[in-house]
Motif scaffolding. Structure first.
Motif, mmCIF file in Angstrom:
data_model
loop_
_atom_site.group_PDB
_atom_site.id
_atom_site.type_symbol
_atom_site.label_atom_id
_atom_site.label_comp_id
_atom_site.label_asym_id
_atom_site.label_seq_id
_atom_site.Cartn_x
_atom_site.Cartn_y
_atom_site.Cartn_z
ATOM 1 N N GLU A 91 18.690 47.162 27.458
ATOM 2 C CA GLU A 91 18.277 45.872 28.007
ATOM 3 C C GLU A 91 19.270 44.745 27.758
ATOM 4 O O GLU A 91 19.587 43.964 28.669
ATOM 5 C CB GLU A 91 16.912 45.487 27.450
ATOM 6 N N PHE A 92 19.787 44.623 26.536
ATOM 7 C CA PHE A 92 20.677 43.516 26.234
ATOM 8 C C PHE A 92 22.115 43.962 25.978
ATOM 9 O O PHE A 92 22.915 43.191 25.454
ATOM 10 C CB PHE A 92 20.140 42.723 25.037
ATOM 11 N N GLN A 93 22.434 45.175 26.356
ATOM 12 C CA GLN A 93 23.823 45.598 26.306
ATOM 13 C C GLN A 93 24.611 44.901 27.421
ATOM 14 O O GLN A 93 24.058 44.548 28.466
ATOM 15 C CB GLN A 93 23.939 47.112 26.438
ATOM 16 N N ALA A 94 25.909 44.725 27.195
ATOM 17 C CA ALA A 94 26.730 44.021 28.176
ATOM 18 C C ALA A 94 28.171 44.511 28.102
ATOM 19 O O ALA A 94 28.667 44.871 27.026
ATOM 20 C CB ALA A 94 26.694 42.508 27.925
ATOM 21 N N ALA A 95 28.824 44.523 29.243
ATOM 22 C CA ALA A 95 30.261 44.804 29.337
ATOM 23 C C ALA A 95 30.783 43.937 30.471
ATOM 24 O O ALA A 95 30.759 44.327 31.635
ATOM 25 C CB ALA A 95 30.528 46.289 29.601
ATOM 26 N N GLN A 96 31.216 42.746 30.130
ATOM 27 C CA GLN A 96 31.465 41.707 31.129
ATOM 28 C C GLN A 96 32.807 41.016 30.908
ATOM 29 O O GLN A 96 33.181 40.721 29.781
ATOM 30 C CB GLN A 96 30.334 40.673 31.049
ATOM 31 N N PHE A 97 33.493 40.771 32.004
ATOM 32 C CA PHE A 97 34.765 40.052 32.008
ATOM 33 C C PHE A 97 34.584 38.867 32.955
ATOM 34 O O PHE A 97 34.463 39.043 34.160
ATOM 35 C CB PHE A 97 35.875 40.989 32.519
ATOM 36 N N ARG A 98 34.531 37.660 32.397
ATOM 37 C CA ARG A 98 34.251 36.452 33.184
ATOM 38 C C ARG A 98 35.494 35.581 33.276
ATOM 39 O O ARG A 98 36.124 35.278 32.263
ATOM 40 C CB ARG A 98 33.106 35.652 32.543
ATOM 41 N N VAL A 99 35.826 35.148 34.493
ATOM 42 C CA VAL A 99 36.937 34.224 34.740
ATOM 43 C C VAL A 99 36.375 33.044 35.526
ATOM 44 O O VAL A 99 35.775 33.223 36.588
ATOM 45 C CB VAL A 99 38.072 34.893 35.533
ATOM 46 N N GLU A 100 36.571 31.848 34.991
ATOM 47 C CA GLU A 100 35.957 30.667 35.577
ATOM 48 C C GLU A 100 36.999 29.576 35.749
ATOM 49 O O GLU A 100 37.901 29.423 34.917
ATOM 50 C CB GLU A 100 34.831 30.178 34.657
ATOM 51 N N GLY A 101 36.866 28.829 36.842
ATOM 52 C CA GLY A 101 37.784 27.733 37.095
ATOM 53 C C GLY A 101 37.056 26.505 37.619
ATOM 54 O O GLY A 101 35.822 26.478 37.710
ATOM 55 N N SER A 102 37.817 25.492 37.994
ATOM 56 C CA SER A 102 37.220 24.239 38.441
ATOM 57 C C SER A 102 36.484 24.376 39.768
ATOM 58 O O SER A 102 35.584 23.589 40.072
ATOM 59 C CB SER A 102 38.306 23.166 38.565
ATOM 60 N N GLU A 103 36.854 25.410 40.563
ATOM 61 C CA GLU A 103 36.283 25.524 41.908
ATOM 62 C C GLU A 103 35.498 26.814 42.124
ATOM 63 O O GLU A 103 34.945 27.012 43.208
ATOM 64 C CB GLU A 103 37.407 25.436 42.958
ATOM 65 N N GLY A 104 35.450 27.689 41.139
ATOM 66 C CA GLY A 104 34.720 28.930 41.346
ATOM 67 C C GLY A 104 34.783 29.810 40.113
ATOM 68 O O GLY A 104 35.425 29.474 39.102
#
Length: 353
Positions: A244-257
């Motif tokens: 349920e709370f396992q995760a394998a995530q790569f997040r890239v965030e910027g000013s427009e998206g």
């Protein structure tokens, strides 16, 4: 949504491949990827002749070499999928000017990486390291979006791994003084370097776990890219309390998206779950990007395709050439050295008697 790059172009005249080492990564990733790509594997070598013979029989590979010297005499591209402690010896046995793909890591520390880089230069090898995450469909798409400025000015890169890794599948890691960063998080460090280059400094700590005999299996890393780009990795391979709370995530965030990739293979490894990539532009709704392939095994096509194209003059850049891979190893080394330094102590709080 605009179509994003998700695959590396194939060489126009693929050369046959000789694989040195026939462990689980060859069985589960290299051979399935090469068959999918249409690369011919002309032979294999492993000191364990029975294991090499069994794998060759299963995959219809005609030649099982009796020695490293015999394998080195083949007219082929060499895929060195052996443990890192053997890389220097194997490279020294290959012919001058050979084309070589090395399994990651590039040694277990920066001194070993430097020795590997030097033997490649001395023997004139066209050599690359198999940092395949950056070649996965999801990460190629993210890199394409970043290069097109679709996310705007980057402000966040975060890798969150919180799951249960079956470390018993990797018995060769037992006894290694360094495990987690150099064997696992190295993928994320390399992919981050591919996106935004080298950081100016690092803070890192790795930890063992009471349930494991390995040296370290959990890591926290902060990479310094200046005042506006926050980059961090939170890695825990021991969250064994259900999916349920396992995760394998790569997040890239910027000013427009923003873009969020799910690294599906890590969840219930090695069976895994499908990879996913989600993207959003500011003010719009999240959209799932259909992926043309998975990290395992499809991304293993990319490093070999780039290597063969570069050797044939079809690519201008060998993306994970040993010189670039050495920089990833230098970042790994900096993380370990950071972990050896004491933290900033708290001021001693005194109360008046």
């Amino acid at each position: 949504m605009i179509a994003l790059r998700q695959a590396w172009p194939m060489p126009s005249k693929p050369r046959p491949i000789v694989i040195i080492g026939t462990g689980g990564i060859v069985r589960d990733a290299h051979l399935p990827a090469y068959r999918e790509a249409g690369f011919a594997v002309s032979g294999v070598y492993d000191p364990d002749r029975d294991r090499a013979g069994a794998l060759a029989g299963k995959w219809g590979i005609q030649t099982v070499f009796a020695s490293l010297e015999d394998a080195a005499g083949a007219d082929a591209v060499f895929d060195v999928a052996a443990p890192p402690l053997t890389h220097h010896e194997i490279l020294a046995a290959l012919p001058h000017g050979a084309t070589v793909l090395l399994q990651k890591p590039m040694g277990l520390d920066l001194a070993a990486a430097t020795a590997i880089r030097d033997v490649c230069a001395d023997r004139g090898l066209t050599a690359s390291v198999n940092f395949q995450l950056r070649y996965s469909a999801m990460m190629l798409a993210v890199a394409d979006a970043v290069s097109r400025n679709m996310l705007g000015k980057l402000t966040e890169i975060e890798v969150q791994i919180n799951l249960a890794t079956p470390w018993h599948l990797f018995p060769h890691l037992q006894g290694n003084p360094r495990v987690e960063i150099v064997s696992h998080s190295i993928h994320y460090l390399d992919a981050i370097r591919a996106l935004v280059g080298n950081p100016t400094s690092v803070f890192a700590r790795s930890y063992g776990h009471p349930s494991s005999t390995l040296a370290d299996t959990r890591t926290s890393i902060i990479l310094d890219y200046g005042a506006t780009l926050r980059v961090l990795l939170s890695i825990n391979h021991h969250h064994d309390f259900g999916r349920e709370f396992q995760a394998a995530q790569f997040r890239v965030e910027g000013s427009e998206g923003a873009a969020v990739a799910k690294l599906g293979v890590l969840l219930d490894y090695p069976a895994g779950e499908p990879d996913e990539l989600w993207m959003v532009a500011r003010g719009a709704a999240w959209e799932q990007v259909p992926l043309a392939g998975a990290w395992f095994p499809d991304a293993f096509i990319g490093p070999m395709a780039n290597l063969q194209r570069f050797a044939a003059g079809e690519d201008d850049i060998l993306c994970t050439a040993v010189d670039d891979a050495w920089q990833t190893m230098a970042l790994v080394e900096a993380c370990y050295r950071s972990g050896d330094q004491p933290g900033t102590p708290l001021p001693i709080m005194r109360t008046e008697p």
